[in-house]
Scaffold this motif. Structure first.
Motif, short mmCIF file in Angstrom:
data_model
loop_
_atom_site.label_atom_id
_atom_site.label_comp_id
_atom_site.label_asym_id
_atom_site.label_seq_id
_atom_site.Cartn_x
_atom_site.Cartn_y
_atom_site.Cartn_z
N LEU A 169 5.18 -4.16 9.56
CA LEU A 169 6.60 -4.17 9.24
C LEU A 169 7.10 -5.53 9.77
N SER A 170 6.55 -5.94 10.76
CA SER A 170 6.97 -7.50 11.15
C SER A 170 6.66 -8.60 10.01
N THR A 171 5.57 -8.41 9.31
CA THR A 171 5.02 -9.42 8.47
C THR A 171 6.12 -9.08 7.31
N VAL A 172 6.47 -7.79 6.81
CA VAL A 172 7.14 -7.67 5.75
C VAL A 172 8.75 -7.95 6.26
N ALA A 173 9.13 -8.04 7.18
CA ALA A 173 10.47 -8.66 7.62
C ALA A 173 10.47 -10.18 7.62
N VAL A 174 9.44 -10.79 8.01
CA VAL A 174 9.16 -12.14 7.81
C VAL A 174 9.32 -12.52 6.35
N TYR A 192 12.67 -2.23 3.42
CA TYR A 192 12.15 -2.19 4.85
C TYR A 192 12.40 -0.76 5.25
N GLY A 193 13.54 -0.08 4.92
CA GLY A 193 13.72 1.39 5.52
C GLY A 193 12.67 2.19 4.91
N GLY A 237 18.85 -4.20 -1.30
CA GLY A 237 17.39 -3.74 -1.86
C GLY A 237 16.35 -4.17 -0.73
N ALA A 238 16.56 -5.39 0.03
CA ALA A 238 15.68 -5.76 1.20
C ALA A 238 15.59 -4.51 2.37
N SER A 273 7.76 5.35 5.64
CA SER A 273 6.26 5.74 5.03
C SER A 273 5.04 5.34 6.10
N ILE A 274 5.36 4.22 6.78
CA ILE A 274 4.41 3.90 7.53
C ILE A 274 4.16 4.67 8.82
N HIS A 275 5.59 5.16 9.33
CA HIS A 275 5.60 6.07 10.49
C HIS A 275 5.06 7.38 10.03
N ALA A 276 5.56 8.05 9.01
CA ALA A 276 5.07 9.19 8.68
C ALA A 276 3.52 9.22 8.58
N SER A 277 2.72 8.07 8.19
CA SER A 277 1.40 8.07 8.02
C SER A 277 0.94 8.20 9.15
#
Length: 435
Positions: free
Chosen positions: A139-144, A25-26, A20-21, A31-35
């Protein structure tokens, strides 16, 4: 079991959380890259409309100087920078950004940027580099957060599973401790059955049934030992009394009388010991030699033996029948039943062997007093006599019918007793027919 259950549950949850993680993340990264790409392309379209057209749009290529906080370049056909924004000159100098058709990610001045390009008039290319440090930071914050949250969730799952399983197994531990404290002297104790009506209650009920069987078995064993001790002491006491009498008063008895007493009681003692050993082997389920046996031959042999003793025996009901078993034990079974019939008969005995379907029924009946209905189960117990005086005078030890039941069970059959045609006892042994 508690540790294995906790480990298994934690591993399953760990796999699910990791999948799930990584999936989350993927998806978030895509989504962020497409935006970011859509925003960069939209800004690029705006700039292209501004600088495209005759003379490079209003202000021409010089209009690019007015852009603030944006990295923009106009690349000529020869790949040289024709015009650039102030930030582009500061960060890149005369170096040109890549002009490939697809969006590219690279680092400019140590910061991540997304580079997009679009062709404009005169074969020139407008290139825009958009900072993407916000998306990377997100993304870094989400990874942490995921790196911290997943272990914490696994720890919570492990602790919860450990506590829940421990609480579920607590009644089992209590049952184990209670059973562990029940010794041979306290077989009357029972395990407390919880009111939950679940598997634990079923386990407690099963343990109590097992303790009931053990208690009954121990009580039967104590009775058996007591009876066996009495039976063994009786002939020994008789031999000792006659020996002491002969020693103290030689004139009151003779050597022949003493020898006769010793011989009779010795034979009786030998019979009891041999019967006990046979019952022990039957209880252990060993010591048998199975083979195909003509049961009618054994029955006819018993008829001849009894007739030689002057007993009126009806053998007309003997039919040819073959079973699988130990010939010595089945011979002992028929002999015990025949001797029991002779011991209680008033004059007539009948032996029959009748095959029927998948069974062979061996019947031995007499015209004696019979067996009361309420005693028909008890007579197969060891050392049980319905008529103590008559059994002892005839040499019975109370083990003959117990041996019959043991041999029948060892041969895969059963034995029962009811009324004979003359009102006496009829013993019926059912044995599986030989295939």
């Amino acid at each position: 079991m508690r540790a294995r259950t906790t480990l298994g549950a934690t591993l399953v949850v760990a796999v699910a959380l990791l999948i799930g993680a990584f999936s989350f993340y993927g998806i978030l990264s895509s989504s962020i890259h497409a935006s970011e790409e859509r925003a960069a392309e939209q800004r690029l379209d705006e700039l292209a409309e501004r600088f495209d057209g005759p003379g490079g749009g209003p202000g021409g290529e010089r209009g690019i100087d007015t852009l603030d906080d944006e990295i923009v370049q106009i690349i000529g056909k020869d790949g040289t920078v024709r015009a650039a924004s102030e930030d582009a000159r500061d960060e890149l100098g005369s170096s040109a950004l890549p002009t490939s058709g697809d969006a590219r990610r690279m680092t400019v001045g140590g910061d991540p940027v997304l580079v997009v390009s679009e062709g404009i008039d005169d074969g020139q290319t407008l290139v825009l580099a958009v900072p993407v440090d916000d998306g990377a930071e997100t993304l870094s914050t989400v990874a942490v957060l995921l790196a911290v949250a997943v272990p914490l969730l696994l720890l919570l799952v492990a602790a919860t599973t450990w506590l829940v399983v421990g609480r579920a197994l607590r009644p089992v531990t209590r049952i184990r401790e209670e059973v562990d404290g029940i010794t041979a002297e306290h077989l009357h104790r029972r395990v407390e059955v919880p009111p939950s009506s679940d598997e634990i209650a079923a386990l407690a009920t099963t343990m109590n049934r097992m303790l009931d069987r053990l208690d009954a078995s121990a009580a039967a064993q104590r009775r058996f030992v007591s009876d066996a001790s009495h039976e063994l002491r009786s002939p020994l006491a008789t031999i000792r009394q006659h020996a002491e009498l002969a020693q103290a008063h030689p004139a009151t008895t003779s050597i022949d009388e003493l020898a006769e007493v010793v011989s009779d009681e010795g034979l009786r003692l030998q019979g009891i010991v041999e019967s006990l050993l046979l019952l022990a082997r039957l209880d252990e389920g060993g010591g048998t030699h199975d083979e195909a046996i003509d049961l009618d031959d054994i029955a006819l042999g018993e008829v001849r033996r009894l007739r030689s003793q002057g007993v009126d025996v009806d053998g007309s009901g003997i039919r040819a029948a073959r079973v699988t078993g130990d010939p010595r034990l089945l011979g002992q079974l028929l002999r015990n039943l025949a001797d029991n019939a002779v011991r209680h008969t008033a004059g007539r005995v009948a032996i029959s062997v009748i095959p029927q379907d998948a069974w062979v029924f061996v019947t031995v009946e007499d015209d004696g007093a019979g067996v009361p209905p309420d005693e028909r189960e008890r007579i197969f117990e060891r050392f049980v006599r319905l008529d103590e005086a008559r059994s002892r005078d005839a040499g019975g030890s109370g083990l003959g019918l117990a041996i019959v039941q043991g041999i029948a069970a060892a041969s895969g059959g059963t034995v029962s007793v009811d009324d004979s045609r003359w009102g006496g006892a009829r013993f019926v042994v059912a044995l599986p027919i030989s295939g």
